[in-house]
Design an enzyme around this catalytic site. Structure first.
Site, mmCIF file in Angstrom:
data_model
loop_
_atom_site.group_PDB
_atom_site.id
_atom_site.type_symbol
_atom_site.label_atom_id
_atom_site.label_comp_id
_atom_site.label_asym_id
_atom_site.label_seq_id
_atom_site.Cartn_x
_atom_site.Cartn_y
_atom_site.Cartn_z
ATOM 1 C CB SER A 238 -0.923 0.023 1.213
ATOM 2 O OG SER A 238 -1.990 -0.866 0.997
ATOM 3 C CE LYS B 266 -3.847 0.923 -1.101
ATOM 4 N NZ LYS B 266 -4.463 0.394 0.128
ATOM 5 C CE1 TYR C 121 -4.374 -0.868 -4.773
ATOM 6 C CE2 TYR C 121 -4.869 -3.194 -5.057
ATOM 7 C CZ TYR C 121 -4.672 -2.113 -4.231
ATOM 8 O OH TYR C 121 -4.760 -2.261 -2.864
ATOM 9 C CE1 TYR D 192 -4.882 1.546 4.309
ATOM 10 C CE2 TYR D 192 -3.107 0.488 5.501
ATOM 11 C CZ TYR D 192 -3.679 0.897 4.316
ATOM 12 O OH TYR D 192 -3.044 0.655 3.146
ATOM 13 C CB VAL E 35 -0.242 -6.151 3.864
ATOM 14 C CG1 VAL E 35 -1.462 -5.570 4.534
ATOM 15 C CG2 VAL E 35 -0.412 -6.229 2.364
HETATM 16 O O1 DON Z 1 -4.726 -4.778 -2.146
HETATM 17 C C1 DON Z 1 -4.230 -5.249 -1.142
HETATM 18 O O2 DON Z 1 -4.905 -5.746 -0.237
HETATM 19 C C2 DON Z 1 -2.737 -5.183 -1.005
HETATM 20 N N1 DON Z 1 -2.116 -5.249 -2.288
HETATM 21 C C3 DON Z 1 -2.312 -3.904 -0.328
HETATM 22 C C4 DON Z 1 -2.941 -3.692 1.041
HETATM 23 C C5 DON Z 1 -2.049 -3.037 2.013
HETATM 24 O O3 DON Z 1 -0.850 -2.999 1.877
HETATM 25 C C6 DON Z 1 -2.678 -2.526 3.251
HETATM 26 N N2 DON Z 1 -1.647 -2.029 4.157
HETATM 27 N N3 DON Z 1 -1.403 -2.087 5.258
#
Ligand code: DON
Length: 304
Positions: free
Chosen positions: A61, A64, A189, A240, A258
């Site tokens: 993320s 982003k 994405y 978040y 993540v």
């Molecule tokens: O789309 C997803 O769920 C992952 N590629 C990215 C989510 C993420 O990194 C949330 N962060 N803490």
């Protein structure tokens, strides 16, 4: 500095042991939960490392931030924020709830998955390859590291299992939030999330934001105003539904992923990159959070 960072990493290892590696993307489950590393880059270009700083991981993320930067550069902030809000949420990063309850049914902010997918749909470029190349090239430039590539195994794993993201995208499309081919948008994405980095790369991104858009080399990448917008959204939404607690205890604009990364920008002082794949219940690195808290206290880094 080096000795302080060594101590901080050692004192944070117990916290790393309380977390759990993300396994909803199967390929991420292979990460070493015990890894914990940090890199600090000061704005005069000095770099300090400690722990497992050379661990490679996917940016997830934290991408982003880059995607938002590209979307604003290409479309202007006003247009981007007519498609996605700038309000925090107490719900999880992959929650679908707000898409039904929020005003105009648009995603609340660009840091949650729905918001980032909507932002990705705004990117210029004829093909998905053009769009991911723009993101990849900007990331390489900011990190001053041409060897950054996409981890194909993680990308394929995300694509094969990313049905929550598909659900978010189809739901937004049904509400007229964006047009376009959903699999193509998700492909960009997923690939952006699968860029492989080290905590040095994250520290460079943080340093650029801390330096209001100027690289260590002196080259300006984005305007001060874009950096201001992005850092503000990192404060309110970057961690978040833990962003409020993070602001109180640590107080630095930051973004987590993540894959275990945290990228932080201390305005006019330094960029910080951390890696610790074991995550807490909100999806933020357990050991990384502890290390950042200790660093913030040691050097009085809170912006508040
Ligand atoms: O789309 C997803 O769920 C992952 N590629 C990215 C989510 C993420 O990194 C949330 N962060 N803490």
């Amino acid at each position: 500095m080096k000795r302080i960072l060594d101590n901080i990493i050692n004192d944070s290892r117990d916290s790393a042991n309380t977390g759990k590696v993300a396994d909803y993307i199967p390929e991420l489950a292979k990460a070493n939960p015990q890894a914990l590393g940090i890199c600090v880059t000061t704005l005069d270009g000095k770099e300090y490392y400690a722990g497992d700083y050379d661990t490679k991981f996917t940016i997830q993320s934290i991408s982003k931030v880059i995607t938002l930067m590209v979307a604003i550069l290409e479309n202007g902030a006003e247009y981007v924020f007519s498609k996605v809000g700038m309000e925090p949420t107490e719900l999880a990063f992959n929650s679908i709830t707000n898409l039904e309850t929020s005003p105009q049914k648009r995603p609340l902010n660009p840091m949650i998955n729905a918001g980032a997918i909507a932002v990705t749909s705004l990117l210029n470029g004829k093909t998905p390859e053009d769009k991911i190349n723009t993101i990849l090239n900007l990331t390489r430039k900011i990190c001053e590291n041409d060897s950054i590539t996409i981890n194909e195994e993680v990308y394929r794993s995300e694509k094969a299992t990313g049905n929550r993201n598909r659900a978010l995208a189809y739901y937004m499309k049904s509400n007229g939030i964006f047009d376009g081919d959903i699999e193509e948008i998700l492909d960009v994405y997923f690939k952006a999330c699968s860029m492989e980095v080290t905590c040095r790369d994250l520290a460079r991104i943080g340093a650029m934001l801390a330096n209001d858009g100027v690289l260590i080399s002196g080259e300006r990448i984005v305007s001060r105003d874009i950096c201001r917008i992005i850092k503000t959204i990192m404060v309110t939404c970057g961690m978040y539904d833990a962003s409020g607690k993070f602001a109180v205890h640590i107080g630095i604009p930051a973004k987590s992923g993540v894959g275990g990364g945290i990228m932080a920008a201390v305005p006019r002082r330094m960029g910080i990159g951390l890696v610790g794949p074991a995550l807490d219940s909100k999806g933020n690195s357990s050991g990384g959070l502890k290390a950042l808290e200790l660093l913030s206290r040691e050097f009085d880094l809170s912006i508040f």
